[in-house]
Design a protein around this motif. Structure first.
Motif, PDB file in Angstrom:
ATOM      1  N   GLU A 161      63.460  59.350  63.074  1.00  0.00           N
ATOM      2  CA  GLU A 161      64.709  59.348  63.842  1.00  0.00           C
ATOM      3  C   GLU A 161      64.844  58.112  64.716  1.00  0.00           C
ATOM      4  O   GLU A 161      65.866  57.936  65.391  1.00  0.00           O
ATOM      5  CB  GLU A 161      64.783  60.602  64.721  1.00  0.00           C
ATOM      6  CG  GLU A 161      64.759  61.908  63.932  1.00  0.00           C
ATOM      7  CD  GLU A 161      64.777  63.135  64.835  1.00  0.00           C
ATOM      8  OE1 GLU A 161      64.999  62.953  66.059  1.00  0.00           O
ATOM      9  OE2 GLU A 161      64.551  64.246  64.326  1.00  0.00           O
ATOM     10  N   TYR A 162      63.822  57.247  64.724  1.00  0.00           N
ATOM     11  CA  TYR A 162      63.814  56.111  65.649  1.00  0.00           C
ATOM     12  C   TYR A 162      63.924  54.788  64.891  1.00  0.00           C
ATOM     13  O   TYR A 162      63.423  54.645  63.774  1.00  0.00           O
ATOM     14  CB  TYR A 162      62.526  56.110  66.493  1.00  0.00           C
ATOM     15  CG  TYR A 162      62.440  57.272  67.445  1.00  0.00           C
ATOM     16  CD1 TYR A 162      62.909  57.162  68.742  1.00  0.00           C
ATOM     17  CD2 TYR A 162      61.915  58.488  67.030  1.00  0.00           C
ATOM     18  CE1 TYR A 162      62.849  58.225  69.623  1.00  0.00           C
ATOM     19  CE2 TYR A 162      61.846  59.568  67.899  1.00  0.00           C
ATOM     20  CZ  TYR A 162      62.312  59.432  69.202  1.00  0.00           C
ATOM     21  OH  TYR A 162      62.253  60.497  70.063  1.00  0.00           O
ATOM     22  N   GLU A 163      64.566  53.822  65.545  1.00  0.00           N
ATOM     23  CA  GLU A 163      64.666  52.484  64.978  1.00  0.00           C
ATOM     24  C   GLU A 163      63.278  51.868  64.875  1.00  0.00           C
ATOM     25  O   GLU A 163      62.490  51.928  65.819  1.00  0.00           O
ATOM     26  CB  GLU A 163      65.565  51.611  65.860  1.00  0.00           C
ATOM     27  CG  GLU A 163      65.883  50.247  65.275  1.00  0.00           C
ATOM     28  CD  GLU A 163      66.835  49.452  66.149  1.00  0.00           C
ATOM     29  OE1 GLU A 163      67.242  48.362  65.704  1.00  0.00           O
ATOM     30  OE2 GLU A 163      67.155  49.912  67.256  1.00  0.00           O
ATOM     31  N   GLY A 164      62.989  51.287  63.724  1.00  0.00           N
ATOM     32  CA  GLY A 164      61.693  50.681  63.514  1.00  0.00           C
ATOM     33  C   GLY A 164      60.800  51.467  62.569  1.00  0.00           C
ATOM     34  O   GLY A 164      59.680  51.052  62.293  1.00  0.00           O
ATOM     35  N   TRP A 165      61.290  52.600  62.022  1.00  0.00           N
ATOM     36  CA  TRP A 165      60.550  53.375  61.016  1.00  0.00           C
ATOM     37  C   TRP A 165      61.003  52.910  59.643  1.00  0.00           C
ATOM     38  O   TRP A 165      62.197  52.824  59.372  1.00  0.00           O
ATOM     39  CB  TRP A 165      60.838  54.865  61.191  1.00  0.00           C
ATOM     40  CG  TRP A 165      60.395  55.722  60.040  1.00  0.00           C
ATOM     41  CD1 TRP A 165      61.173  56.231  59.041  1.00  0.00           C
ATOM     42  CD2 TRP A 165      59.058  56.150  59.761  1.00  0.00           C
ATOM     43  NE1 TRP A 165      60.415  56.959  58.159  1.00  0.00           N
ATOM     44  CE2 TRP A 165      59.103  56.937  58.573  1.00  0.00           C
ATOM     45  CE3 TRP A 165      57.827  55.960  60.384  1.00  0.00           C
ATOM     46  CZ2 TRP A 165      57.973  57.515  58.016  1.00  0.00           C
ATOM     47  CZ3 TRP A 165      56.700  56.546  59.833  1.00  0.00           C
ATOM     48  CH2 TRP A 165      56.778  57.310  58.659  1.00  0.00           C
ATOM     49  N   ASP A 166      60.020  52.608  58.758  1.00  0.00           N
ATOM     50  CA  ASP A 166      60.430  52.099  57.448  1.00  0.00           C
ATOM     51  C   ASP A 166      60.076  53.027  56.294  1.00  0.00           C
ATOM     52  O   ASP A 166      60.287  52.683  55.129  1.00  0.00           O
ATOM     53  CB  ASP A 166      59.856  50.705  57.202  1.00  0.00           C
ATOM     54  CG  ASP A 166      58.363  50.719  56.877  1.00  0.00           C
ATOM     55  OD1 ASP A 166      57.744  51.796  56.944  1.00  0.00           O
ATOM     56  OD2 ASP A 166      57.828  49.652  56.546  1.00  0.00           O
ATOM     57  N   GLY A 167      59.566  54.210  56.582  1.00  0.00           N
ATOM     58  CA  GLY A 167      59.304  55.192  55.549  1.00  0.00           C
ATOM     59  C   GLY A 167      57.922  55.107  54.932  1.00  0.00           C
ATOM     60  O   GLY A 167      57.450  56.075  54.327  1.00  0.00           O
ATOM     61  N   GLY A 169      55.112  54.428  56.591  1.00  0.00           N
ATOM     62  CA  GLY A 169      54.089  54.705  57.593  1.00  0.00           C
ATOM     63  C   GLY A 169      53.962  53.608  58.628  1.00  0.00           C
ATOM     64  O   GLY A 169      53.278  53.765  59.636  1.00  0.00           O
ATOM     65  N   ARG A 170      54.637  52.488  58.411  1.00  0.00           N
ATOM     66  CA  ARG A 170      54.590  51.400  59.379  1.00  0.00           C
ATOM     67  C   ARG A 170      55.707  51.581  60.401  1.00  0.00           C
ATOM     68  O   ARG A 170      56.847  51.930  60.046  1.00  0.00           O
ATOM     69  CB  ARG A 170      54.724  50.050  58.683  1.00  0.00           C
ATOM     70  CG  ARG A 170      54.603  48.875  59.648  1.00  0.00           C
ATOM     71  CD  ARG A 170      54.276  47.590  58.953  1.00  0.00           C
ATOM     72  NE  ARG A 170      54.239  46.475  59.897  1.00  0.00           N
ATOM     73  CZ  ARG A 170      53.741  45.282  59.620  1.00  0.00           C
ATOM     74  NH1 ARG A 170      53.216  45.047  58.430  1.00  0.00           N
ATOM     75  NH2 ARG A 170      53.754  44.317  60.523  1.00  0.00           N
ATOM     76  N   VAL A 171      55.379  51.343  61.677  1.00  0.00           N
ATOM     77  CA  VAL A 171      56.351  51.529  62.754  1.00  0.00           C
ATOM     78  C   VAL A 171      56.375  50.292  63.646  1.00  0.00           C
ATOM     79  O   VAL A 171      55.359  49.623  63.851  1.00  0.00           O
ATOM     80  CB  VAL A 171      56.022  52.771  63.613  1.00  0.00           C
ATOM     81  CG1 VAL A 171      56.246  54.044  62.817  1.00  0.00           C
ATOM     82  CG2 VAL A 171      54.582  52.725  64.137  1.00  0.00           C
ATOM     83  N   GLU A 172      57.544  49.986  64.184  1.00  0.00           N
ATOM     84  CA  GLU A 172      57.705  48.945  65.194  1.00  0.00           C
ATOM     85  C   GLU A 172      58.801  49.377  66.149  1.00  0.00           C
ATOM     86  O   GLU A 172      59.406  50.437  65.995  1.00  0.00           O
ATOM     87  CB  GLU A 172      58.032  47.592  64.559  1.00  0.00           C
ATOM     88  CG  GLU A 172      59.327  47.558  63.780  1.00  0.00           C
ATOM     89  CD  GLU A 172      59.632  46.177  63.208  1.00  0.00           C
ATOM     90  OE1 GLU A 172      60.795  45.747  63.331  1.00  0.00           O
ATOM     91  OE2 GLU A 172      58.727  45.554  62.630  1.00  0.00           O
ATOM     92  N   ARG A 173      59.036  48.573  67.187  1.00  0.00           N
ATOM     93  CA  ARG A 173      60.083  48.827  68.177  1.00  0.00           C
ATOM     94  C   ARG A 173      60.081  50.286  68.673  1.00  0.00           C
ATOM     95  O   ARG A 173      59.040  50.798  69.068  1.00  0.00           O
ATOM     96  CB  ARG A 173      61.438  48.407  67.607  1.00  0.00           C
ATOM     97  CG  ARG A 173      61.535  46.877  67.457  1.00  0.00           C
ATOM     98  CD  ARG A 173      62.836  46.468  66.783  1.00  0.00           C
ATOM     99  NE  ARG A 173      62.826  46.779  65.364  1.00  0.00           N
ATOM    100  CZ  ARG A 173      63.905  46.917  64.619  1.00  0.00           C
ATOM    101  NH1 ARG A 173      65.096  46.807  65.175  1.00  0.00           N
ATOM    102  NH2 ARG A 173      63.801  47.158  63.319  1.00  0.00           N
ATOM    103  N   ASP A 174      61.220  50.975  68.660  1.00  0.00           N
ATOM    104  CA  ASP A 174      61.312  52.303  69.260  1.00  0.00           C
ATOM    105  C   ASP A 174      60.402  53.315  68.566  1.00  0.00           C
ATOM    106  O   ASP A 174      59.808  54.186  69.217  1.00  0.00           O
ATOM    107  CB  ASP A 174      62.760  52.811  69.216  1.00  0.00           C
ATOM    108  CG  ASP A 174      63.680  52.045  70.146  1.00  0.00           C
ATOM    109  OD1 ASP A 174      63.159  51.320  71.018  1.00  0.00           O
ATOM    110  OD2 ASP A 174      64.908  52.161  70.002  1.00  0.00           O
ATOM    111  N   ALA A 175      60.297  53.214  67.241  1.00  0.00           N
ATOM    112  CA  ALA A 175      59.414  54.134  66.526  1.00  0.00           C
ATOM    113  C   ALA A 175      57.962  53.923  66.934  1.00  0.00           C
ATOM    114  O   ALA A 175      57.178  54.887  67.046  1.00  0.00           O
ATOM    115  CB  ALA A 175      59.583  53.944  65.021  1.00  0.00           C
TER     116      ALA A 175
END
Length: 532
Positions: A161-167, A169-175
């Motif tokens: 649900e957060y910006e920065g999720w790419d599906g 498993g990698r996350v950046e920014r808000d995610a």
């Protein structure tokens, strides 16, 4: 009244330099302060409670690490260290091992870099799931501005649900912030204390006598910093100076944050984000990334917000500051600083000694602005050692020309900008001598520092960054917080025909051997005014 006499010390600079000055000195400490500095054997007191023979070791002020994350460092020391890995499978094996040894607990780790992995990518959520047996897994990239997480963590924290999720498993920014929140904010108090003690003891073993903790709401809850401040008062551990990265729109907001922490903050600064990092391509640039055309990173604050924050902190009498990496973010930050000076006056801003963290990508005009407004540059020499030059991460992300312009330590120093060295641990480890070495061996020869300037930046530069007066010299009246060091070169420095200890240090640190050359002869001889 307790006293200790330290004999046989080498000093980087004699208190009164002269052609015939002695090579070894005696330093008397009474009640945690330097009471006398004299040539060895010259009118030494005979009533000292204890005499310590340093046998020609070099006596220096304690190292200060001006940018750390203590709990995260403890998590790395107790968790999965991904930094040595050169394949994804090596990371997965380490995750599996920790999960097997700690069933039912989350698996936390740090330090992977896809540029160092044979596959050229990070692990995926599915791979982490299989390795961990379905546990909560969080592994931060080496720059701590992105991470990979397991499916269980992604579902529990609703990261999609957060910006920065790419599906994948990698996350950046808000995610990424949400993933950190989910794994950090529920650490039991007893476990948190163990992690903080582990990190601070490790720092002390490296000769570090003060650390600047860069806390922020996206990093840890208030309880984490309050607990750390309590631990930092214990004898034998580095002093903790605390910053909280919270943006304030007015003086009342600053004072509200100060009140939450019992007035123990040095400022609202540190990891208050202007942008992200080069490695995660979230640093704000004026021109495109070399390996991602059309992309210039992200800015997380505006010049107007910078102005309001600096004005508010100045009026509240504390330091303000920001994490800033890319040249675009630096330019926006400097514009906000200029606007603050229009409100308060340049001299008022200068007297406040605000501090900016990292400032890796900065041009000559913005360097002059930092000098004009008295800003301290809190920088990490190991960043150049790890990622600088014509082949490493900076060159991949920015191209060779821009890469060699990163971390302009000499340019900052020559312009009159005060430097304070740190590690950003766990991004790079507690290793102050390697930080000094990195400053002397910068990939760009034009940006190399001399050994005196580099040592100052990693010792008293950190004290000055928290607005304390300090000198590299061991002076009467100063707090007795220092360390003694030996090395092959220093051991022969007692001969009258040898160069000064600092000249010998420069020879060793700039030589061809890339391994550490120094071990402490005495760790933290005196700390926080209490002799140990």
């Amino acid at each position: 009244m307790s006293s200790i006499l330290y004999r046989g010390a080498l000093l980087p600079e004699a208190p009164l330099p002269a052609p015939d000055q002695p090579r070894r000195w005696a330093v008397l400490v009474r009640d945690g302060a330097v009471a006398a500095v004299r040539p060895d054997g010259q009118a030494e007191p005979n009533d000292a409670d204890k005499v310590v023979d340093l046998a020609g070791a070099l006596l220096l002020p304690g190292f200060v690490d001006a940018h750390v994350h203590v709990t995260d460092t403890g998590l790395l020391l107790a968790g999965v260290d991904c930094s040595p890995a050169r394949t994804v499978n090596e990371i997965l094996d380490a995750v599996a091992d920790l999960a097997r040894r700690n069933p039912g607990r989350q698996v936390l780790g740090h330090g992977w870099d896809e540029l160092n992995l044979a596959e050229g990518r990070s692990p995926t959520a599915m791979e982490l799931d299989r390795a961990s047996g379905g546990a909560v897994v969080y592994l931060s990239r080496v720059d701590v501005h992105s991470a990979v997480v397991s499916t269980r963590l992604a579902e529990q924290a609703r990261l999609s649900e957060y910006e920065g999720w790419d599906g994948s498993g990698r996350v950046e920014r808000d995610a990424h912030h949400q993933a950190r929140h989910a794994t950090r904010f529920e650490i039991p108090a007893g476990e948190r204390r163990e992690l903080q003690m582990l990190a601070l003891r490790h720092a002390a073993a490296m000769g570090i006598t003060q650390v600047h903790e860069m806390s922020a709401p996206h990093i840890a809850p208030d309880e984490d910093l309050l607990a750390l401040l309590e631990i930092g008062r214990e004898p034998g551990l580095p002093e903790v100076v605390a910053y909280r990265g919270e943006l304030a729109e007015d003086e009342a907001a600053v004072r509200a944050v100060l009140e939450r922490f019992g007035g123990q903050l040095a400022g609202l600064a540190g990891d208050l984000m202007m942008d992200g990092s080069f490695g995660s391509r979230t640093a704000g640039l004026l021109a495109d990334y070399e390996d991602a055309h059309g992309h210039r990173g992200h800015l997380y604050a505006s010049a107007a917000q910078v102005r309001d924050h600096i004005v508010a902190c100045t009026r509240a009498g504390v330091q303000g500051g920001f994490h800033v990496i890319g040249d675009g973010a630096v330019a926006e930050l400097v514009e906000g600083l200029r606007r603050a000076a229009e409100v308060l006056g340049a001299e008022t801003v200068r007297a406040a000694a605000h501090r900016f963290e990292h400032v890796e990508g900065i041009g000559a005009a913005d360097i002059e602005a930092l000098a004009q407004f008295g800003v301290v540059a809190s920088v990490q020499p190991a960043f150049d050692a790890f990622w600088g030059g014509e082949e490493k991460m900076y060159a991949v992300r920015l191209g060779r020309r821009r890469a060699l312009a990163m971390n302009p330590f000499a340019g900052l120093h020559q312009a009159g900008v005060a430097l304070a060295f740190g590690s950003d641990s766990p991004v790079t480890p507690f290793a102050p001598w390697e930080g000094v070495r990195a400053a002397l061996r910068h990939h760009n020869p034009d940006q190399r520092l001399d050994v005196h300037t580099a040592l100052e930046a990693h010792t008293v530069g950190g004290l000055r960054a928290v607005r304390r007066k300090a000198s590299l010299r061991i002076r009467v009246g100063d707090p007795a917080t220092f360390t003694a060091w030996t090395s092959p070169g220093i051991r022969v420095a007692g001969a009258t025909d040898r160069p000064t200890p600092l000249a010998l240090l420069a020879e060793e640190l700039t030589g061809g051997d890339p391994t550490p050359v120094r071990t402490p002869s005495s760790i933290t001889l005196a700390t926080k005014g209490t002799a140990t």
